[in-house]
Design a protein around this motif. Structure first.
Motif, PDB file in Angstrom:
ATOM      1  N   ARG A  66      -9.956  -0.693  -7.222  1.00  0.00           N
ATOM      2  CA  ARG A  66      -9.839  -0.300  -8.711  1.00  0.00           C
ATOM      3  C   ARG A  66     -11.416   0.325  -8.929  1.00  0.00           C
ATOM      4  NH1 ARG A  66      -6.153   1.011 -11.072  1.00  0.00           N
ATOM      5  NH2 ARG A  66      -5.360   1.537  -8.837  1.00  0.00           N
ATOM      6  N   LYS A  67     -12.319  -0.206  -8.263  1.00  0.00           N
ATOM      7  CA  LYS A  67     -13.740   0.268  -8.578  1.00  0.00           C
ATOM      8  C   LYS A  67     -13.904   1.786  -8.077  1.00  0.00           C
ATOM      9  CE  LYS A  67     -17.211  -2.419  -7.471  1.00  0.00           C
ATOM     10  NZ  LYS A  67     -18.256  -3.109  -6.860  1.00  0.00           N
ATOM     11  N   MET A  68     -13.214   1.925  -6.938  1.00  0.00           N
ATOM     12  CA  MET A  68     -13.217   3.363  -6.235  1.00  0.00           C
ATOM     13  C   MET A  68     -12.474   4.207  -7.098  1.00  0.00           C
ATOM     14  SD  MET A  68     -15.306   3.399  -3.619  1.00  0.00           S
ATOM     15  CE  MET A  68     -15.840   2.313  -2.594  1.00  0.00           C
ATOM     16  N   VAL A  69     -11.394   3.967  -7.689  1.00  0.00           N
ATOM     17  CA  VAL A  69     -10.579   4.771  -8.541  1.00  0.00           C
ATOM     18  C   VAL A  69     -11.339   4.987  -9.904  1.00  0.00           C
ATOM     19  CG1 VAL A  69      -8.513   4.852  -9.687  1.00  0.00           C
ATOM     20  CG2 VAL A  69      -8.410   4.046  -7.360  1.00  0.00           C
ATOM     21  N   GLY A  70     -12.120   4.160 -10.255  1.00  0.00           N
ATOM     22  CA  GLY A  70     -12.770   4.199 -11.495  1.00  0.00           C
ATOM     23  C   GLY A  70     -12.377   3.558 -12.598  1.00  0.00           C
ATOM     24  N   ASP A  71     -11.548   2.610 -12.421  1.00  0.00           N
ATOM     25  CA  ASP A  71     -10.828   1.409 -13.341  1.00  0.00           C
ATOM     26  C   ASP A  71     -11.809   0.238 -13.307  1.00  0.00           C
ATOM     27  OD1 ASP A  71      -9.293   0.275 -15.099  1.00  0.00           O
ATOM     28  OD2 ASP A  71      -8.041  -0.457 -13.650  1.00  0.00           O
ATOM     29  N   LEU A  72     -12.899   0.456 -14.323  1.00  0.00           N
ATOM     30  CA  LEU A  72     -13.764  -0.691 -14.115  1.00  0.00           C
ATOM     31  C   LEU A  72     -13.093  -1.942 -14.877  1.00  0.00           C
ATOM     32  CD1 LEU A  72     -17.055   1.264 -14.947  1.00  0.00           C
ATOM     33  CD2 LEU A  72     -16.202   0.504 -12.734  1.00  0.00           C
ATOM     34  N   THR A  73     -12.373  -1.585 -16.030  1.00  0.00           N
ATOM     35  CA  THR A  73     -11.731  -2.945 -16.295  1.00  0.00           C
ATOM     36  C   THR A  73     -10.936  -3.721 -15.398  1.00  0.00           C
ATOM     37  OG1 THR A  73     -11.883  -1.809 -18.536  1.00  0.00           O
ATOM     38  CG2 THR A  73     -10.370  -3.698 -18.348  1.00  0.00           C
ATOM     39  N   GLY A  74     -10.114  -3.012 -14.847  1.00  0.00           N
ATOM     40  CA  GLY A  74      -9.357  -3.674 -13.788  1.00  0.00           C
ATOM     41  C   GLY A  74     -10.032  -4.276 -12.683  1.00  0.00           C
ATOM     42  N   ALA A  75     -11.029  -3.604 -12.089  1.00  0.00           N
ATOM     43  CA  ALA A  75     -11.997  -3.952 -11.246  1.00  0.00           C
ATOM     44  C   ALA A  75     -12.529  -5.300 -11.572  1.00  0.00           C
ATOM     45  CB  ALA A  75     -12.904  -3.081 -10.989  1.00  0.00           C
ATOM     46  N   ARG A  76     -12.971  -5.500 -12.843  1.00  0.00           N
ATOM     47  CA  ARG A  76     -13.712  -6.795 -13.551  1.00  0.00           C
ATOM     48  C   ARG A  76     -12.721  -7.824 -13.350  1.00  0.00           C
ATOM     49  NH1 ARG A  76     -16.596  -3.281 -17.511  1.00  0.00           N
ATOM     50  NH2 ARG A  76     -18.453  -2.953 -16.588  1.00  0.00           N
ATOM     51  N   ALA A  77     -11.466  -7.472 -13.870  1.00  0.00           N
ATOM     52  CA  ALA A  77     -10.501  -8.462 -13.667  1.00  0.00           C
ATOM     53  C   ALA A  77     -10.141  -9.152 -12.508  1.00  0.00           C
ATOM     54  CB  ALA A  77      -9.172  -8.160 -14.384  1.00  0.00           C
ATOM     55  N   TYR A  78     -10.029  -8.178 -11.499  1.00  0.00           N
ATOM     56  CA  TYR A  78      -9.641  -8.574 -10.047  1.00  0.00           C
ATOM     57  C   TYR A  78     -10.935  -9.464  -9.678  1.00  0.00           C
ATOM     58  CZ  TYR A  78      -5.192  -6.147  -9.574  1.00  0.00           C
ATOM     59  OH  TYR A  78      -4.088  -5.756  -9.700  1.00  0.00           O
ATOM     60  N   ALA A  79     -12.047  -9.147  -9.763  1.00  0.00           N
ATOM     61  CA  ALA A  79     -13.382  -9.743  -9.223  1.00  0.00           C
ATOM     62  C   ALA A  79     -13.390 -11.003 -10.079  1.00  0.00           C
ATOM     63  CB  ALA A  79     -14.603  -8.733  -9.590  1.00  0.00           C
ATOM     64  N   SER A  80     -13.232 -11.049 -11.283  1.00  0.00           N
ATOM     65  CA  SER A  80     -13.217 -12.479 -11.974  1.00  0.00           C
ATOM     66  C   SER A  80     -12.392 -13.409 -11.220  1.00  0.00           C
ATOM     67  CB  SER A  80     -12.916 -12.179 -13.335  1.00  0.00           C
ATOM     68  OG  SER A  80     -12.980 -13.571 -14.115  1.00  0.00           O
ATOM     69  N   SER A  81     -10.969 -13.136 -10.928  1.00  0.00           N
ATOM     70  CA  SER A  81     -10.040 -13.820 -10.192  1.00  0.00           C
ATOM     71  C   SER A  81     -10.579 -14.438  -8.894  1.00  0.00           C
ATOM     72  CB  SER A  81      -8.562 -13.028 -10.256  1.00  0.00           C
ATOM     73  OG  SER A  81      -8.233 -12.773 -11.728  1.00  0.00           O
ATOM     74  N   ALA A  82     -11.087 -13.190  -8.208  1.00  0.00           N
ATOM     75  CA  ALA A  82     -11.533 -13.601  -6.931  1.00  0.00           C
ATOM     76  C   ALA A  82     -12.994 -14.718  -7.020  1.00  0.00           C
ATOM     77  CB  ALA A  82     -12.081 -12.239  -6.247  1.00  0.00           C
ATOM     78  N   LYS A  83     -13.502 -14.579  -8.079  1.00  0.00           N
ATOM     79  CA  LYS A  83     -14.795 -15.443  -8.125  1.00  0.00           C
ATOM     80  C   LYS A  83     -14.306 -16.678  -8.355  1.00  0.00           C
ATOM     81  CE  LYS A  83     -18.812 -16.399 -10.883  1.00  0.00           C
ATOM     82  NZ  LYS A  83     -19.236 -16.042 -12.229  1.00  0.00           N
ATOM     83  N   CYS A  84     -13.211 -16.936  -9.325  1.00  0.00           N
ATOM     84  CA  CYS A  84     -12.580 -18.090  -9.444  1.00  0.00           C
ATOM     85  C   CYS A  84     -12.041 -18.861  -8.228  1.00  0.00           C
ATOM     86  CB  CYS A  84     -11.466 -18.062 -10.650  1.00  0.00           C
ATOM     87  SG  CYS A  84     -10.955 -19.655 -11.109  1.00  0.00           S
ATOM     88  N   LEU A  85     -11.315 -18.183  -7.625  1.00  0.00           N
ATOM     89  CA  LEU A  85     -10.600 -18.548  -6.312  1.00  0.00           C
ATOM     90  C   LEU A  85     -11.592 -18.916  -5.326  1.00  0.00           C
ATOM     91  CD1 LEU A  85      -7.689 -15.901  -6.147  1.00  0.00           C
ATOM     92  CD2 LEU A  85      -7.313 -18.570  -6.537  1.00  0.00           C
ATOM     93  N   ASN A  86     -12.542 -18.347  -5.241  1.00  0.00           N
ATOM     94  CA  ASN A  86     -13.616 -18.299  -4.052  1.00  0.00           C
ATOM     95  C   ASN A  86     -14.555 -19.779  -4.523  1.00  0.00           C
ATOM     96  OD1 ASN A  86     -13.981 -16.442  -2.328  1.00  0.00           O
ATOM     97  ND2 ASN A  86     -14.748 -14.783  -3.491  1.00  0.00           N
ATOM     98  N   VAL A  87     -14.675 -19.913  -5.865  1.00  0.00           N
ATOM     99  CA  VAL A  87     -15.458 -21.357  -5.982  1.00  0.00           C
ATOM    100  C   VAL A  87     -14.399 -22.345  -5.942  1.00  0.00           C
ATOM    101  CG1 VAL A  87     -16.074 -22.677  -8.074  1.00  0.00           C
ATOM    102  CG2 VAL A  87     -16.696 -20.533  -7.968  1.00  0.00           C
ATOM    103  N   TRP A  88     -13.002 -22.325  -6.077  1.00  0.00           N
ATOM    104  CA  TRP A  88     -11.961 -23.228  -5.589  1.00  0.00           C
ATOM    105  C   TRP A  88     -11.831 -23.681  -4.283  1.00  0.00           C
ATOM    106  CZ3 TRP A  88     -10.501 -27.204  -8.753  1.00  0.00           C
ATOM    107  CH2 TRP A  88     -10.717 -27.037 -10.017  1.00  0.00           C
TER     108      TRP A  88
END
Length: 112
Positions: A66-88
Motif C-alpha cells: 500500500r505504501k508503494m502504491v501511495g495509499d498511506l491510509t491503507g498502509a497505516r491501517a495494515y501497519a497498525s494491525s501488524a503492530k497489534c499482532l506482533n505485540v500479541w
C-alpha cells in the motif's frame, strides 16, 4: 546618449523578453508509519504461537505494498494491525517460553 544606450538601441530589444522561470519539486516527507516487516519476520521465525507471527508478516507485506502504491491510509491501517499482532505474538511467545521452563522445574521438584 551613453555608449551602452546606443548599443542597446542598435541591437534592439532582447530576443527572450520572458522572465526566467523556476521549477519547484515537492519532495514528500516520509511521515508514514513503518511497515514492521522485520519485526514480523522475527515473530514468524521464533515466536509464531498460534500463527500470529505469520499473520502479522502478511499484514506487514500488505502495508508495504500500500505504501508503494501511495495509499498511506491503507498502509497505516495494515501497519497498525501488524503492530497489534506482533505485540500479541511476542507476549504469547514469551509467556509460553517461560511456562515451558517453569512447569518442568516445578514437576521435577514435586518428585524430589
Amino acid at each position: 546618449m551613453l555608449k551602452e544606450e546606443q548599443e542597446v538601441a542598435a541591437l534592439g530589444a532582447p530576443h527572450n523578453a520572458t522572465p526566467p522561470t523556476s521549477t519547484m519539486i515537492h519532495i514528500r516527507s516520509e511521515t508514514s508509519e513503518p511497515d514492521r516487516v522485520v519485526w514480523s519476520l522475527f515473530n514468524t521465525l521464533f515466536m509464531n504461537s498460534c500463527c500470529l507471527g505469520f499473520i502479522a508478516f502478511a499484514y506487514s507485506v500488505k502495508s508495504r505494498d500500500r505504501k508503494m502504491v501511495g495509499d498511506l491510509t491503507g498502509a497505516r491501517a495494515y501497519a497498525s494491525s501488524a503492530k497489534c499482532l506482533n505485540v500479541w505474538a511476542l507476549v504469547s511467545g514469551i509467556v509460553m517460553t517461560i511456562l515451558l521452563i517453569i512447569i518442568p522445574v516445578l514437576v521435577l521438584q514435586a518428585y524430589q
